[in-house]
Enzyme design. Structure first.
Site, PDB file in Angstrom:
ATOM      1  N   ASP B  93       0.867  -1.168   0.000  1.00 24.17           N
ATOM      2  CA  ASP B  93       0.000   0.000   0.000  1.00 24.17           C
ATOM      3  C   ASP B  93       0.912   1.228   0.000  1.00 24.17           C
ATOM      4  OD1 ASP B  93      -2.140   1.617   0.099  1.00 24.17           O
ATOM      5  OD2 ASP B  93      -2.849   0.981   2.071  1.00 24.17           O
ATOM      6  N   GLY B  96      -1.127   6.155   1.715  1.00 28.23           N
ATOM      7  CA  GLY B  96      -2.215   7.140   1.709  1.00 28.23           C
ATOM      8  C   GLY B  96      -3.218   6.869   2.826  1.00 28.23           C
ATOM      9  N   ASP B 147      -2.510   8.126  -2.868  1.00 27.56           N
ATOM     10  CA  ASP B 147      -3.838   8.709  -3.055  1.00 27.56           C
ATOM     11  C   ASP B 147      -4.238   9.454  -1.794  1.00 27.56           C
ATOM     12  OD1 ASP B 147      -3.946   6.436  -1.462  1.00 27.56           O
ATOM     13  OD2 ASP B 147      -6.009   5.973  -2.005  1.00 27.56           O
ATOM     14  N   ASP B 272      -7.653  -7.526   0.683  1.00 25.70           N
ATOM     15  CA  ASP B 272      -6.782  -7.590   1.862  1.00 25.70           C
ATOM     16  C   ASP B 272      -7.592  -7.076   3.028  1.00 25.70           C
ATOM     17  OD1 ASP B 272      -6.446  -4.591   1.072  1.00 25.70           O
ATOM     18  OD2 ASP B 272      -5.595  -4.734   3.081  1.00 25.70           O
ATOM     19  N   CYS B 310     -12.396 -27.791   8.561  1.00 25.78           N
ATOM     20  CA  CYS B 310     -11.147 -27.088   8.250  1.00 25.78           C
ATOM     21  C   CYS B 310      -9.950 -28.028   8.358  1.00 25.78           C
ATOM     22  CB  CYS B 310     -10.990 -25.904   9.210  1.00 25.78           C
ATOM     23  SG  CYS B 310      -9.493 -24.947   8.933  1.00 25.78           S
ATOM     24  N   CYS B 312      -6.726 -26.855   8.583  1.00 24.44           N
ATOM     25  CA  CYS B 312      -5.539 -26.072   8.958  1.00 24.44           C
ATOM     26  C   CYS B 312      -4.772 -26.764  10.085  1.00 24.44           C
ATOM     27  CB  CYS B 312      -5.930 -24.650   9.360  1.00 24.44           C
ATOM     28  SG  CYS B 312      -6.480 -24.457  11.061  1.00 24.44           S
ATOM     29  N   CYS B 315      -6.692 -26.687  13.446  1.00 26.34           N
ATOM     30  CA  CYS B 315      -7.857 -27.583  13.536  1.00 26.34           C
ATOM     31  C   CYS B 315      -7.447 -29.052  13.523  1.00 26.34           C
ATOM     32  CB  CYS B 315      -8.839 -27.294  12.408  1.00 26.34           C
ATOM     33  SG  CYS B 315      -9.720 -25.731  12.672  1.00 26.34           S
ATOM     34  N   HIS B 341      -5.530 -20.294  11.786  1.00 26.02           N
ATOM     35  CA  HIS B 341      -6.859 -20.769  11.387  1.00 26.02           C
ATOM     36  C   HIS B 341      -7.624 -19.723  10.583  1.00 26.02           C
ATOM     37  CE1 HIS B 341     -10.815 -22.491  11.296  1.00 26.02           C
ATOM     38  NE2 HIS B 341     -11.248 -21.296  11.661  1.00 26.02           N
TER      39      HIS B 341
END
Lengths: 377, 377
Positions: B93, B96, B147, B272, B310, B312, B315, B341
């Protein structure tokens, strides 16, 4: 008894390399046990603990687990191994030291100790029987007997009374141990804790009292509480002579890397200490060339690993400059990376000691390393 | 231009599945970018980010990296990829938004913005040229143009002036981009940011102004700053019609899982948000059946994983009861496990969306999932 199978003994010191077996696996000694006070080694997940740090056994705390999450939840989980997803051995301290160090109110009685929780001030009473019961619910592979950890400094009369109390409790510990059974199908061992402050005759009495009770093995407690290092070494040297050769000897709460090497030379096999993880969180890093304070500005452009001699996840993947940035920016990743490194270093330290005991050059190696690792960068 | 290669388009919505290529690898869209504000995704190490969470691209912040560790250290490291040991794409980014949201003192001028650091109050001046320069030092694969992110609510006149300023800066951004070169041998792209607050005619003007400048691609900024969700969706729907079809469309800072699914339906490809990591640290867990507040006592004896659907690391290895214990006991591991997670969930979300776009049943699936994942347990 918990048998220590001795692979090799150093001819120039009391150091020995061996192993013992639990139902959760073999532990090679000398060994360092990362401290997982509340059922987690701070800032490190269990996969890294096993696979990166190669911890063989971890320590957890009866006092803390009793207060939080509590016996009922540990029982419902099927014990601490399943609760925290750790399949290797666990040793639990009895709570004697935590009652002494954390609790505001502590009343010793002949049959136990009353204390107030450091969390909410609620009152509790620990007896040897109760502490065995909690450790049965935890399901630790090695349970420590409830002892009184005397303060430092401590006059002779206090220390003498304290040893007598610890010896009396030890009898109750043994009885409660024999009357109760493991809850989860795996064998649990119980260690007695030798007290006696800085008084050799009391250390001798404590050791002899406990040996009569015939624990699975024995620990030295109440050291590294403020006494000079030379005095600690002298007391360890003195006390290990009374401890059985064929059982692992555990020096509780010790210590700095140099303390560990010196104590191995004095016949100690097992260690635990919060130092690698606590210091990591304070940005203090152990290396084979001494300690680093990672917030120091001199590391801001230092793209070397924390320790060029280290193979840990942190050293293989990140630079000192990045670690410093993470600490300065107060990022959580700093805590994980520093903790992984410091614990890896402690495990590496005892593994290297083990190799040098086998090679027959332990004492020479130890003297050289003690000088190098004590250096403050 | 950064070409979006479209694999499939949904016939019932504006959703599309595609991919784009950077010198650090391919990114499949729709994609969620974990936020690594200070060169680390909070509480997650880079190995887990790549291998467990399967992040394809991360976002970092020019404003934060400029203040700490600073341009010189990033240059000395050889760029952010090497500094943080992340080999996949990075988007930065422009600063701004951070100047608008974090800085106490902010003075807009025609050629840039003066602000005081949120860290030490020191004064700095960002111009489009300067921000390009910093992003060259960072070496991000995608750089955002500087910006002005207008506040909300914002009257029409302010918003109009703000769009004009952003369009003028955009010209300087493009010039500075073309005059400068990458420092580390890999190609860097630049995206323009469409502003205009809640005013459709200003969004249209902003989009058209930026398209004339011919950026590599375009983002929508200044949404999810407080306006009602329905208004946000309407503005996204309106604005994506002005954005090129063959370039990835990025909706900045959005959002909740349901916002992401709805915005995919409106033609957005990139997202994001700090929500998965920030909420994780506050013990709020996203699941396919709604959100969980892990400190809730009802989980103390719940030995199920966070989300039974899940895969992950958290989990597969730990229970809700253990996570709750870690949060209540204020253990750092709670932050890592919850962050892993939640990020895995966000990546799973966009991956599932991608599959359903390819299968041709995206809209039906999206409507069903939006209801399920919005549920508060």
């Amino acid at each position: 008894m918990l048998k220590l199978n001795i692979d090799s003994e150093d001819t120039n010191s009391k150091a020995r390399a061996g192993w013992f077996e639990t139902d959760h696996g073999k532990v090679e000694t000398p060994i360092f046990m990362p401290v997982g006070t509340q059922g987690t080694v701070k800032a490190v997940n269990q996969k890294y603990l096993a696979e990166e740090i190669k911890a063989q056994i971890v320590l957890s705390n009866t006092y803390h687990l009793y207060l939080r999450p509590g016996k009922e939840i540990l029982e419902a989980a099927g014990g601490l191994h399943r609760f925290m997803n750790w399949e290797k051995p666990i040793l639990t301290d009895s709570g004697g030291y935590q009652v002494f160090s954390l609790s505001e109110l502590r009343k010793l009685k002949s049959d136990g100790v009353e204390f107030s929780s450091h969390l909410d001030g609620s009152k509790h009473f620990f007896t040897p029987e109760k502490v065995i019961g909690i450790q049965r619910s935890i399901g630790s592979d090695i349970m420590m007997a409830l002892d009184e950890c005397a303060p430092f400094p401590c006059d002779y009369e206090y220390a003498k009374t304290s040893v007598e109390l610890t010896s009396n409790w030890a009898i109750s510990n043994k009885e409660a141990f024999e009357k109760s059974k493991p809850h989860y199908g795996h064998k649990q061992f119980q260690f007695g804790i030798i007290q006696g402050s800085i008084y050799k005759d009391l250390r001798e009495k404590s050791a002899k009292d406990l040996l009569k009770i015939d624990f699975d093995s024995y620990a030295i407690g109440g050291l590294a509480v403020g006494e000079p290092m030379e005095q600690m070494y002298e007391l360890v040297d003195f006390t290990t002579d009374f401890m059985p050769n064929q059982q692992p000897r555990y020096l509780m709460g010790v210590g700095k890397p140099e303390n560990i090497l010196e104590s191995i030379a004095l016949g100690i096999d097992m260690f635990d200490c919060v130092m690698p993880t606590r210091n990591a969180r304070n940005s203090n890093i152990f290396t084979w060339n001494g300690t680093l304070s990672m917030r120091n500005a001199k590391y801001k452009n230092d793209f070397n690993p924390l320790d060029k001699n280290c193979n840990c996840y942190s050293c293989k993947n990140y630079s000192r400059a990045y670690l410093r940035h993470l600490f300065i920016a107060e990022e959580i990743l700093a805590l994980e990376l520093a903790s992984i490194h410091n614990l890896y270093f402690y495990l590496d330290l005892v593994n290297q000691a083990r190799k040098h005991i086998a090679n027959g050059d332990f004492l020479e190696w130890k003297n050289k390393k003690v000088a190098e690792i004590s250096f403050k960068n």
